[in-house]
Design a protein around this motif. Structure first.
Motif, PDB file in Angstrom:
ATOM      1  N   ILE A  77      -8.303  36.974  84.774  1.00 19.78           N
ATOM      2  CA  ILE A  77      -8.395  36.437  83.420  1.00 19.78           C
ATOM      3  C   ILE A  77      -8.905  34.997  83.528  1.00 19.78           C
ATOM      4  O   ILE A  77      -8.422  34.236  84.367  1.00 19.78           O
ATOM      5  N   ASP A  78      -9.886  34.660  82.696  1.00 17.29           N
ATOM      6  CA  ASP A  78     -10.504  33.341  82.818  1.00 17.29           C
ATOM      7  C   ASP A  78      -9.824  32.265  81.989  1.00 17.29           C
ATOM      8  O   ASP A  78      -9.973  31.078  82.286  1.00 17.29           O
ATOM      9  N   ALA A  79      -9.128  32.677  80.933  1.00 16.53           N
ATOM     10  CA  ALA A  79      -8.396  31.688  80.141  1.00 16.53           C
ATOM     11  C   ALA A  79      -7.372  32.385  79.261  1.00 16.53           C
ATOM     12  O   ALA A  79      -7.505  33.574  78.950  1.00 16.53           O
ATOM     13  N   ILE A  80      -6.353  31.628  78.891  1.00 16.71           N
ATOM     14  CA  ILE A  80      -5.388  32.097  77.900  1.00 16.71           C
ATOM     15  C   ILE A  80      -5.642  31.288  76.636  1.00 16.71           C
ATOM     16  O   ILE A  80      -5.796  30.066  76.704  1.00 16.71           O
ATOM     17  N   LEU A  81      -5.724  31.986  75.515  1.00 20.11           N
ATOM     18  CA  LEU A  81      -5.924  31.316  74.229  1.00 20.11           C
ATOM     19  C   LEU A  81      -4.558  31.218  73.546  1.00 20.11           C
ATOM     20  O   LEU A  81      -3.939  32.230  73.223  1.00 20.11           O
ATOM     21  N   LEU A  82      -4.099  29.968  73.386  1.00 23.46           N
ATOM     22  CA  LEU A  82      -2.716  29.735  72.961  1.00 23.46           C
ATOM     23  C   LEU A  82      -2.655  28.937  71.660  1.00 23.46           C
ATOM     24  O   LEU A  82      -3.057  27.776  71.628  1.00 23.46           O
ATOM     25  N   PRO A  83      -2.147  29.539  70.587  1.00 23.09           N
ATOM     26  CA  PRO A  83      -2.010  28.791  69.337  1.00 23.09           C
ATOM     27  C   PRO A  83      -0.953  27.700  69.473  1.00 23.09           C
ATOM     28  O   PRO A  83       0.042  27.884  70.174  1.00 23.09           O
ATOM     29  N   THR A  84      -1.175  26.594  68.796  1.00 22.48           N
ATOM     30  CA  THR A  84      -0.212  25.487  68.873  1.00 22.48           C
ATOM     31  C   THR A  84       0.879  25.617  67.817  1.00 22.48           C
ATOM     32  O   THR A  84       1.767  24.781  67.749  1.00 22.48           O
ATOM     33  N   LYS A  85       0.784  26.655  66.985  1.00 15.09           N
ATOM     34  CA  LYS A  85       1.824  26.854  65.964  1.00 15.09           C
ATOM     35  C   LYS A  85       2.324  28.303  65.994  1.00 15.09           C
ATOM     36  O   LYS A  85       1.572  29.210  66.314  1.00 15.09           O
ATOM     37  N   GLY A  86       3.575  28.507  65.630  1.00 10.57           N
ATOM     38  CA  GLY A  86       4.126  29.855  65.507  1.00 10.57           C
ATOM     39  C   GLY A  86       4.201  30.613  66.817  1.00 10.57           C
ATOM     40  O   GLY A  86       4.210  31.841  66.831  1.00 10.57           O
ATOM     41  N   ALA A  87       4.258  29.877  67.914  1.00  8.68           N
ATOM     42  CA  ALA A  87       4.287  30.537  69.215  1.00  8.68           C
ATOM     43  C   ALA A  87       5.004  29.635  70.205  1.00  8.68           C
ATOM     44  O   ALA A  87       5.147  28.439  69.964  1.00  8.68           O
ATOM     45  N   ALA A  88       5.472  30.225  71.311  1.00  8.62           N
ATOM     46  CA  ALA A  88       6.106  29.419  72.356  1.00  8.62           C
ATOM     47  C   ALA A  88       5.096  28.394  72.844  1.00  8.62           C
ATOM     48  O   ALA A  88       3.911  28.688  72.984  1.00  8.62           O
ATOM     49  N   GLN A  89       5.561  27.166  73.053  1.00  6.49           N
ATOM     50  CA  GLN A  89       4.702  26.109  73.566  1.00  6.49           C
ATOM     51  C   GLN A  89       5.062  25.831  75.020  1.00  6.49           C
ATOM     52  O   GLN A  89       6.139  26.193  75.477  1.00  6.49           O
ATOM     53  N   ILE A  90       4.137  25.191  75.702  1.00  2.00           N
ATOM     54  CA  ILE A  90       4.396  24.849  77.097  1.00  2.00           C
ATOM     55  C   ILE A  90       5.602  23.909  77.170  1.00  2.00           C
ATOM     56  O   ILE A  90       5.621  22.870  76.530  1.00  2.00           O
ATOM     57  N   SER A  91       6.602  24.286  77.928  1.00  6.47           N
ATOM     58  CA  SER A  91       7.833  23.514  78.071  1.00  6.47           C
ATOM     59  C   SER A  91       8.300  23.676  79.518  1.00  6.47           C
ATOM     60  O   SER A  91       7.758  24.512  80.247  1.00  6.47           O
ATOM     61  N   PRO A  92       9.299  22.895  79.917  1.00  8.31           N
ATOM     62  CA  PRO A  92       9.799  23.066  81.284  1.00  8.31           C
ATOM     63  C   PRO A  92      10.185  24.518  81.606  1.00  8.31           C
ATOM     64  O   PRO A  92       9.937  25.015  82.697  1.00  8.31           O
ATOM     65  N   LEU A  93      10.753  25.221  80.621  1.00  4.30           N
ATOM     66  CA  LEU A  93      11.135  26.619  80.832  1.00  4.30           C
ATOM     67  C   LEU A  93       9.917  27.499  81.131  1.00  4.30           C
ATOM     68  O   LEU A  93       9.958  28.390  81.981  1.00  4.30           O
ATOM     69  N   VAL A  94       8.837  27.212  80.407  1.00  3.33           N
ATOM     70  CA  VAL A  94       7.594  27.971  80.607  1.00  3.33           C
ATOM     71  C   VAL A  94       7.003  27.660  81.980  1.00  3.33           C
ATOM     72  O   VAL A  94       6.573  28.571  82.704  1.00  3.33           O
ATOM     73  N   ILE A  95       7.026  26.369  82.329  1.00  4.98           N
ATOM     74  CA  ILE A  95       6.489  25.973  83.637  1.00  4.98           C
ATOM     75  C   ILE A  95       7.258  26.691  84.736  1.00  4.98           C
ATOM     76  O   ILE A  95       6.686  27.240  85.671  1.00  4.98           O
ATOM     77  N   LYS A  96       8.595  26.748  84.575  1.00 11.76           N
ATOM     78  CA  LYS A  96       9.432  27.410  85.571  1.00 11.76           C
ATOM     79  C   LYS A  96       9.099  28.907  85.644  1.00 11.76           C
ATOM     80  O   LYS A  96       8.904  29.452  86.721  1.00 11.76           O
ATOM     81  N   ALA A  97       9.020  29.545  84.480  1.00 13.91           N
ATOM     82  CA  ALA A  97       8.725  30.982  84.467  1.00 13.91           C
ATOM     83  C   ALA A  97       7.314  31.267  84.987  1.00 13.91           C
ATOM     84  O   ALA A  97       7.030  32.365  85.451  1.00 13.91           O
TER      85      ALA A  97
END
Lengths: 251, 251
Positions: free
Chosen positions: A135-155
């Motif tokens: 996969i070349d990229a992930i398209l991530l909305p900045t609203k209404g969705a999980a945002q990059i956080s320490p928990l995400v970095i860990k997972a």
């Protein structure tokens, strides 16, 4: 001066900056030479602690600016007073950008677009599998969705720092932009006639995955060109969204 | 009378019984007609509540025995005084069994064996993906690994009740038994020469997946016949164990 070169360069830089917080997360990031770091923020109210000394030592060694704030200002920076533990760190995500910079650099691509994935564990796993897969990229909305956080970095098991991520404040508009650019948009549906393994995908493909319980929102689904199915045994109706992303990443 | 027919029949029955607890989990199970239920246990110390009335009503309707216990006895049944909320439910997992009954019923098979997977979320996701994919059973040790719990049932999205699970108190011995029976045991390794997609698997295959951070234990690895690799991009070293199980389930 909203479109002066200086403004745009500054905006492009800050689009890539992510502020993380919490002593473990910050220390781990400081220790990881692969992560570009902008600034370390410390609260003046912190009591002396070996872990803070270690952070300051690493910052000095890596030539990273350290800023001291009162408690309230630190909370404004971390945006999480409850969990910041008096420390925050601006990290630079070199692989983050907007759709235009992605399109200018990629001719053919496979993108995973996330329409309202809210569970940070799932987001982290998706990043990990996409980084490892094709996969070349992930398209991530900045609203209404999980945002990059320490928990995400860990997972993500640290793969966040390797994975191109396109941030968008308007998923629909960005998907339209990809369509104009010649990309085909795919959704997954148990009703689709073709299996995900049989489909001949476009050289420019965007797979749109939906929210954990609601699936893809109707307005986004209406934009899509085709849908494919993952055939399932035993009457199982759906897979975890991170598993679905992984099957697509390793097609 | 450790091997009288009565004893063995009773043991086979109780091997399939799982006690779950907590008001939400118990109510959901009672509402699900696909789940066979043995007994509902309630604490005499419970205060009246609509949810308890609903449980009793469902039990009556489904002809399920209700037993009342003092608080301490209920805790011994639930084995989780902190989270049982005064209710426990014995459910019968028709698809649970031991290796001998599995072998007697299956000629060719693909099994996922879990060597020390400790995260309940991962176990639930593995069950969900295996149930949906092409896996005939999960081999689950009863020690040193996540056990079936309400959290696992939730993460499995209810598929636990559809998926054959072989429980073992001695994974090494059970894997030896499968080997004697003609099965090939595979591990995953980034050093393996063959990709998991290229390998010609035996008609009787057991894939052994290891603990989230330690991988497969050396004693178990020594038993395996071959290892295969999942090729990864961007220097990523490993995938989440539930993702790995899913890729194998949808090979």
């Amino acid at each position: 001066m909203k479109d002066s070169p200086e403004y745009l360069a500054k905006k492009a830089f800050f689009d890539k900056v992510l502020t993380i917080y919490g002593r473990n997360a910050v220390l781990e990031a400081l220790e990881d030479q692969n992560i570009t770091i902008h600034k370390l923020h410390l609260s003046k109210s912190n009591k002396d602690a070996p872990v803070l000394e270690q952070m300051k030592h690493l910052a000095k060694k890596r030539n990273i600016e350290v800023k001291y704030h009162d408690k309230a200002s630190l909370s404004r920076i971390s945006k999480n007073a409850k969990q910041d533990q008096g420390v925050a760190l601006d990290i630079v995500l070199e692989h983050f950008g907007d759709e235009e910079s992605f399109i200018s650099k990629n001719i053919n691509y496979r993108i995973i677009a996330l329409d309202g994935v809210t569970n940070p564990q799932n987001l982290g796993m998706i990043i990990r599998s996409c980084a490892a897969g094709n996969i070349d990229a992930i398209l991530l909305p900045t609203k209404g969705a999980a945002q990059i956080s320490p928990l995400v970095i860990k997972a993500s098991a640290g793969t966040l720092f390797k994975m191109p991520i396109i941030k968008t404040s308007d998923l629909k508009q960005t998907l339209r932009r990809f369509k104009e650019e010649g990309a085909a948009l795919y959704t997954l549906s148990s009703h689709a006639r073709k299996s995900y393994k049989e489909e001949h995908y476009s050289d420019k493909s965007v797979f749109v995955l939906g929210n954990e319980s609601e699936g893809v929102s109707p307005a986004i689904e209406a934009l899509c060109n085709a849908s494919v199915a993952i055939p399932m045994q035993r009457g199982v109706e759906s897979l975890n969204v991170a598993v679905t992303a992984s099957l697509l990443a390793f097609l």
